[in-house]
Write a protein that holds these residues in place. Structure first.
Motif, short mmCIF file in Angstrom:
data_model
loop_
_atom_site.label_atom_id
_atom_site.label_comp_id
_atom_site.label_asym_id
_atom_site.label_seq_id
_atom_site.Cartn_x
_atom_site.Cartn_y
_atom_site.Cartn_z
N ARG A 67 60.32 59.95 26.38
CA ARG A 67 60.87 58.89 27.22
C ARG A 67 60.01 58.74 28.47
N ILE A 68 59.90 57.51 28.93
CA ILE A 68 59.20 57.25 30.19
C ILE A 68 60.16 56.55 31.14
N TYR A 69 59.94 56.77 32.41
CA TYR A 69 60.76 56.17 33.46
C TYR A 69 59.85 55.29 34.32
N ILE A 70 60.15 54.02 34.38
CA ILE A 70 59.35 53.06 35.14
C ILE A 70 59.89 52.94 36.55
N GLU A 71 59.04 53.18 37.53
CA GLU A 71 59.43 53.08 38.92
C GLU A 71 59.10 51.72 39.52
N SER A 72 58.04 51.08 39.03
CA SER A 72 57.69 49.76 39.56
C SER A 72 56.82 49.01 38.56
N ILE A 73 56.96 47.68 38.59
CA ILE A 73 56.11 46.78 37.81
C ILE A 73 55.57 45.74 38.78
N GLU A 74 54.27 45.69 38.91
CA GLU A 74 53.64 44.77 39.86
C GLU A 74 52.80 43.74 39.11
N GLY A 75 52.86 42.51 39.56
CA GLY A 75 52.01 41.45 39.03
C GLY A 75 51.17 40.87 40.14
N THR A 76 49.84 40.92 39.98
CA THR A 76 48.92 40.42 41.00
C THR A 76 48.13 39.26 40.42
N TYR A 77 48.21 38.09 41.04
CA TYR A 77 47.50 36.92 40.55
C TYR A 77 46.02 37.01 40.90
N LEU A 78 45.17 36.82 39.90
CA LEU A 78 43.72 36.84 40.09
C LEU A 78 43.19 35.45 39.76
N PRO A 79 42.84 34.64 40.76
CA PRO A 79 42.38 33.28 40.48
C PRO A 79 41.05 33.27 39.76
N THR A 80 40.72 32.14 39.16
CA THR A 80 39.45 31.98 38.48
C THR A 80 38.32 32.20 39.47
N PRO A 81 37.28 32.96 39.10
CA PRO A 81 36.15 33.15 40.02
C PRO A 81 35.56 31.82 40.46
N THR A 82 35.16 31.75 41.74
CA THR A 82 34.65 30.51 42.29
C THR A 82 33.14 30.57 42.46
N GLU A 111 36.36 25.20 37.63
CA GLU A 111 37.56 24.78 36.94
C GLU A 111 38.48 25.97 36.71
N TYR A 112 39.78 25.70 36.65
CA TYR A 112 40.74 26.76 36.35
C TYR A 112 40.43 27.38 34.99
N PHE A 113 40.23 26.51 33.98
CA PHE A 113 39.97 26.99 32.63
C PHE A 113 38.58 26.51 32.20
N ASN A 114 37.73 27.45 31.87
CA ASN A 114 36.36 27.14 31.46
C ASN A 114 36.17 27.68 30.04
N ALA A 115 36.17 26.76 29.06
CA ALA A 115 36.09 27.17 27.66
C ALA A 115 34.77 27.85 27.34
N SER A 116 33.68 27.42 27.98
CA SER A 116 32.37 27.97 27.66
C SER A 116 32.21 29.40 28.14
N THR A 117 32.82 29.74 29.26
CA THR A 117 32.70 31.10 29.81
C THR A 117 33.93 31.95 29.53
N GLY A 118 35.01 31.31 29.07
CA GLY A 118 36.23 32.06 28.81
C GLY A 118 37.02 32.39 30.06
N GLN A 119 36.62 31.82 31.19
CA GLN A 119 37.34 32.10 32.43
C GLN A 119 38.68 31.38 32.45
N ALA A 120 39.67 32.04 33.01
CA ALA A 120 41.01 31.48 33.14
C ALA A 120 41.76 32.26 34.20
N PRO A 121 42.74 31.63 34.84
CA PRO A 121 43.57 32.39 35.79
C PRO A 121 44.21 33.59 35.11
N THR A 122 44.26 34.69 35.83
CA THR A 122 44.68 35.96 35.24
C THR A 122 45.69 36.65 36.14
N ILE A 123 46.62 37.34 35.54
CA ILE A 123 47.58 38.16 36.27
C ILE A 123 47.39 39.62 35.86
N GLN A 124 47.18 40.47 36.84
CA GLN A 124 47.04 41.91 36.56
C GLN A 124 48.41 42.57 36.65
#
Length: 284
Positions: A67-82, A111-124
Motif C-alpha cells: 500500500r502507498i499513502y499519497i500526501e500531495s499531488i501537484e500539477g505544474t503548467y509548463l508552457p510551450t518553449p518560446t 505556436e502552442y502546438f507544433n506538429a513538426s517538433t512535437g511541442q505542446a503545452p505540458t503539465i508536470q
C-alpha cells in the motif's frame, strides 16, 4: 485576402468556435485523477488494508503491506518553449475581437502546438507519498509506473503521458517525528499559544479514538516522489476523444456545418424525426 477578411468579419462560426474553446480541456484534471486511481488499483493491495479491521491489518507484517499513502499531488503548467528573447508563450501578443492573434504581435512567439517538433503545452505531475513496503522501488515500478506507461496514449484522453525521464525521482527512508507533548487536541492548542480554559484540554485526549497502527515502528517506511508529464493534444483532436464533432475549413477548426442532415436509419427514423419536428413548428 478580401475573402478571408470577409469570413473573419461576417462568418459567425469562428465566434462560435471561440466560445467552444472555453470548454476545451475542462475534463483534464478529472482524467488525470482517474489515471492515478487506476494506477493505485494496480498495486494489489491486500483487502485487509482497505478495511477498518486493525487486528487483521496487524497480522500482515508492516514491511509486506502493498500500500502507498499519497500526501500531495501537484500539477505544474509548463508552457510551450518560446523563441529567444521571449519570457513565456504569448508574451506581448495582442488578440482581435474574434480571439485570433494579431499577426504583427506574434513575432518571436511559438505556436502552442507544433506538429513538426512535437511541442505542446505540458503539465508536470508530481506525487509525494510514502509506503511501508520493504521493496518500494519494485512495488512502484512494477505496478504503479507500469500501469501509467500502459495508458500513455489513450484515445479517450485529451493528452498523452510523457515518460522521457525517470518517474521515480526520489526514494529514501521516511523520517517520522512523534512528539507526545504535542499530540492530541490539547497539545495542538497549547503549541499555538491558546489561552488556557477552565477545562483541561489534555484530559480530552483520552476520549479521542486512537489508531492502533500509530504505535508500530516506522523506521522501515520509505518516502518517494513520482514525476511525469501530461502533454496536451490539439483542441480538435482532444474534442474527438470526447466524441465532440469538429470540422476543418480554411485551416481553422470550426463547428460542424449547421446544414448537415441527420442520417436516417433502416426504418427511416431520421426522416420521421425531421417530419415530426416540422409538424410541431407548423403548429406554433
Amino acid at each position: 485576402t478580401e475573402y478571408d477578411q470577409f469570413v473573419r468579419d461576417e462568418d459567425p462560426r469562428q465566434r462560435i468556435e471561440n466560445l467552444r474553446r472555453a470548454l476545451d480541456y475542462r475534463d483534464l484534471w478529472p482524467h488525470i485523477m482517474a489515471d492515478i486511481s487506476g494506477a493505485l488499483n494496480s498495486l494489489g493491495t491486500e483487502p485487509e488494508l482497505l478495511s477498518n479491521d486493525f487486528d487483521a491489518i496487524q497480522k500482515i507484517p508492516r514491511g509486506q503491506r502493498r500500500r502507498i499513502y499519497i500526501e500531495s499531488i501537484e500539477g505544474t503548467y509548463l508552457p510551450t518553449p518560446t523563441a529567444a528573447g521571449a519570457t513565456a508563450f504569448g508574451a506581448g501578443v495582442e488578440y482581435d475581437e474574434t480571439g485570433e492573434p494579431v499577426a504583427a504581435s506574434v513575432a518571436g512567439a511559438t505556436e502552442y502546438f507544433n506538429a513538426s517538433t512535437g511541442q505542446a503545452p505540458t503539465i508536470q505531475i508530481k506525487i509525494v507519498g510514502w509506503t511501508p513496503y520493504n521493496s518500494p522501488e519494485d512495488l512502484l515500478q512494477s505496478t504503479f509506473v507500469r500501469h501509467l506507461r500502459s495508458i500513455k496514449d489513450r484515445p479517450d484522453r485529451p493528452y498523452t503521458l510523457d515518460f522521457s525521464s525517470n518517474v521515480l525521482t526520489h526514494l529514501t527512508n521516511r523520517v517520522v517525528v512523534r512528539d507526545p507533548a504535542q499530540a492530541g487536541l490539547g497539545g495542538e492548542f497549547a503549541a499555538r499559544g491558546q489561552a488556557p480554559s477552565s477545562t483541561d484540554l489534555k484530559s480530552v485526549d483520552a476520549l479521542l479514538p486512537t489508531n492502533p497502527l500509530s504505535a508500530e515502528p516506522a523506521t522501515g517506511d520509505f518516502e518517494f516522489h513520482l514525476v511525469w508529464r501530461v502533454k496536451l493534444k490539439p483542441p480538435a483532436e482532444s474534442r474527438g476523444s470526447s466524441g465532440a464533432p469538429s470540422a476543418r475549413q480554411g485551416g481553422q477548426s470550426l463547428p460542424a456545418d449547421d446544414t448537415a442532415q441527420p442520417q436516417a436509419g433502416a426504418d427511416g427514423a431520421g426522416e420521421q424525426a425531421r417530419t415530426t419536428q416540422a409538424d410541431k413548428e407548423a403548429q406554433l
